[in-house]
Motif scaffolding. Sequence first.
Motif, PDB file in Angstrom:
ATOM      1  N   MET A 144      15.156 100.871  87.372  1.00  0.00           N
ATOM      2  CA  MET A 144      14.081 100.959  86.389  1.00  0.00           C
ATOM      3  C   MET A 144      14.662 101.149  84.982  1.00  0.00           C
ATOM      4  O   MET A 144      14.181 100.534  84.020  1.00  0.00           O
ATOM      5  CB  MET A 144      13.155 102.131  86.724  1.00  0.00           C
ATOM      6  N   ASN A 145      15.693 101.968  84.858  1.00  0.00           N
ATOM      7  CA  ASN A 145      16.291 102.220  83.544  1.00  0.00           C
ATOM      8  C   ASN A 145      16.855 100.949  82.919  1.00  0.00           C
ATOM      9  O   ASN A 145      16.675 100.694  81.725  1.00  0.00           O
ATOM     10  CB  ASN A 145      17.393 103.277  83.651  1.00  0.00           C
ATOM     11  N   PHE A 146      17.546 100.151  83.712  1.00  0.00           N
ATOM     12  CA  PHE A 146      18.110  98.906  83.189  1.00  0.00           C
ATOM     13  C   PHE A 146      17.017  97.909  82.844  1.00  0.00           C
ATOM     14  O   PHE A 146      17.141  97.149  81.876  1.00  0.00           O
ATOM     15  CB  PHE A 146      19.101  98.302  84.181  1.00  0.00           C
ATOM     16  N   ALA A 147      15.938  97.900  83.625  1.00  0.00           N
ATOM     17  CA  ALA A 147      14.809  97.026  83.298  1.00  0.00           C
ATOM     18  C   ALA A 147      14.194  97.426  81.968  1.00  0.00           C
ATOM     19  O   ALA A 147      13.755  96.568  81.188  1.00  0.00           O
ATOM     20  CB  ALA A 147      13.758  97.091  84.410  1.00  0.00           C
ATOM     21  N   TYR A 251      21.654 104.389  75.662  1.00  0.00           N
ATOM     22  CA  TYR A 251      20.934 105.143  76.696  1.00  0.00           C
ATOM     23  C   TYR A 251      21.389 104.693  78.084  1.00  0.00           C
ATOM     24  O   TYR A 251      21.745 105.507  78.943  1.00  0.00           O
ATOM     25  CB  TYR A 251      19.440 104.876  76.484  1.00  0.00           C
ATOM     26  N   ALA A 252      21.387 103.367  78.309  1.00  0.00           N
ATOM     27  CA  ALA A 252      21.735 102.820  79.621  1.00  0.00           C
ATOM     28  C   ALA A 252      23.213 103.014  79.945  1.00  0.00           C
ATOM     29  O   ALA A 252      23.573 103.305  81.094  1.00  0.00           O
ATOM     30  CB  ALA A 252      21.371 101.336  79.678  1.00  0.00           C
ATOM     31  N   LEU A 253      24.082 102.858  78.951  1.00  0.00           N
ATOM     32  CA  LEU A 253      25.514 103.023  79.184  1.00  0.00           C
ATOM     33  C   LEU A 253      25.851 104.452  79.591  1.00  0.00           C
ATOM     34  O   LEU A 253      26.667 104.683  80.494  1.00  0.00           O
ATOM     35  CB  LEU A 253      26.293 102.628  77.926  1.00  0.00           C
ATOM     36  N   ARG A 259      25.767 108.667  86.134  1.00  0.00           N
ATOM     37  CA  ARG A 259      25.033 108.673  87.401  1.00  0.00           C
ATOM     38  C   ARG A 259      25.882 109.013  88.621  1.00  0.00           C
ATOM     39  O   ARG A 259      25.443 109.795  89.488  1.00  0.00           O
ATOM     40  CB  ARG A 259      24.339 107.310  87.602  1.00  0.00           C
ATOM     41  N   PRO A 260      27.110 108.480  88.763  1.00  0.00           N
ATOM     42  CA  PRO A 260      27.879 108.822  89.964  1.00  0.00           C
ATOM     43  C   PRO A 260      28.161 110.309  90.094  1.00  0.00           C
ATOM     44  O   PRO A 260      28.327 110.819  91.211  1.00  0.00           O
ATOM     45  CB  PRO A 260      29.196 108.042  89.769  1.00  0.00           C
ATOM     46  N   ILE A 305      19.504 111.628  75.013  1.00  0.00           N
ATOM     47  CA  ILE A 305      18.218 111.445  75.688  1.00  0.00           C
ATOM     48  C   ILE A 305      18.417 110.691  77.002  1.00  0.00           C
ATOM     49  O   ILE A 305      17.787 111.001  78.019  1.00  0.00           O
ATOM     50  CB  ILE A 305      17.229 110.711  74.760  1.00  0.00           C
ATOM     51  N   GLY A 306      19.325 109.688  76.985  1.00  0.00           N
ATOM     52  CA  GLY A 306      19.605 108.960  78.209  1.00  0.00           C
ATOM     53  C   GLY A 306      20.184 109.854  79.283  1.00  0.00           C
ATOM     54  O   GLY A 306      19.803 109.777  80.453  1.00  0.00           O
ATOM     55  N   LEU A 307      21.113 110.731  78.900  1.00  0.00           N
ATOM     56  CA  LEU A 307      21.723 111.651  79.856  1.00  0.00           C
ATOM     57  C   LEU A 307      20.700 112.655  80.375  1.00  0.00           C
ATOM     58  O   LEU A 307      20.612 112.895  81.583  1.00  0.00           O
ATOM     59  CB  LEU A 307      22.892 112.381  79.197  1.00  0.00           C
TER      60      LEU A 307
END
Length: 397
Positions: A144-147, A251-253, A259-260, A305-307
């Motif tokens: 969803m985030n990448f979309a 944000y996505a990067l 994420r891992p 904000i992404g984190l």
Amino acid sequence: MENKPRLWTGSFLNVCASNFFVFLVFYLLFVTMPIYTMESIGVAEGEAGLVITVFLLAAIFIRPLSGQWTESFGRKPVVITALSIFLGSTFLYLWFESFSALLVIRFIQGIGFGMGTTALGAIAADIIPEQRKGEGLGYFAMSMNFAMVIGPFLGLTLVQKASFTVMFIVCIGLAAIAFLSGLVTRVVEQKVPAQRSLVPSMQTLLEKPVIPIALTGAVMALAYAGVLSFVSVYANQLGLAEAATYFFVVYALVLLVSRPFTGKWFDQYGENVIVIPSIIVFGVGLLTLSFSNTAFILLVSGGLIGLGWGTLVPSMQTIALKKVPEKAGAATATFFTIFDIGMGVGSYVVGAIATGIGFSSLYFNSSFIVFGAVGLYFLLHGRKVRTNKGQQVEYSR
């Protein structure tokens, strides 16, 4: 070394792909449909927002019902029905003749979206091994985030470089991929009850154990709605329009890199160790955004904000699923129904507030709402959790 159960199976990849393409169509149309209604149909600016509102209302309305349907009729029948509705309604964009007809199409597509994302979330929860639930749902949420990053960019590019007709054809192709990915996903169905009903009782529409964490999420969604809806407008006012195009890329990067670790730490150390710092980081990100006066500071706020926010949503969804693990569909529906209400209300309220106080003050004050949510989270959920390093989280009853 401890052998962990396998996460990246064909079924998990398929359900992530289906979720990605559904949300890709959603975000693509989210930013382009108001433009389309004003430029091609001649609708006034005040009415153009209805194409978003009607869609979200349909999704909010259908989620509790679809959550119960996944438990009563099975995951696969619901997801195939939902993705069929989503794909079929996307075709209709090529043939409507009036604004009222467009609103009907948007409502139908919103039903398919609400049903589909609920069922896909339940399927993902079933596929992910219990020992890797936080990690797996984190990766699922990344679809969803990448979309959210790719959709607006693709939509605006198609509008500028091609035409609205080409845009709708692309959406049909993306919706078709979502349907096919859902169709080939292998699902281990849960045991369905002997007596089933299309209209569940009011008592079963929402799972009560999920409501506290969903309310916490909804409060923070009020603040995040201002970022999603108005960060580009804010950046334009600051003269940072070019930097704004990279806001969600950063944000996505940051999500991709973090994420891992965050998902594994959630499973290993428990939710409080991840959720509370994530709320604080999200609040710091909003505070930084309010002081942005250069491209660098704006992009730093995007990373924070992404984190923070990007870690919070899958973490809270995982908590919701842990509350009623035997009802993944209903738990997912309950969480996102309340969460979406917060997002919908926030989109309207923050716009009205920003008109009076400006976006910088809006983000500044929103950061303190988020900081206050630490106490709300601890009161409604966090204080009931006991975490032991390296062990499963235990809930006090």
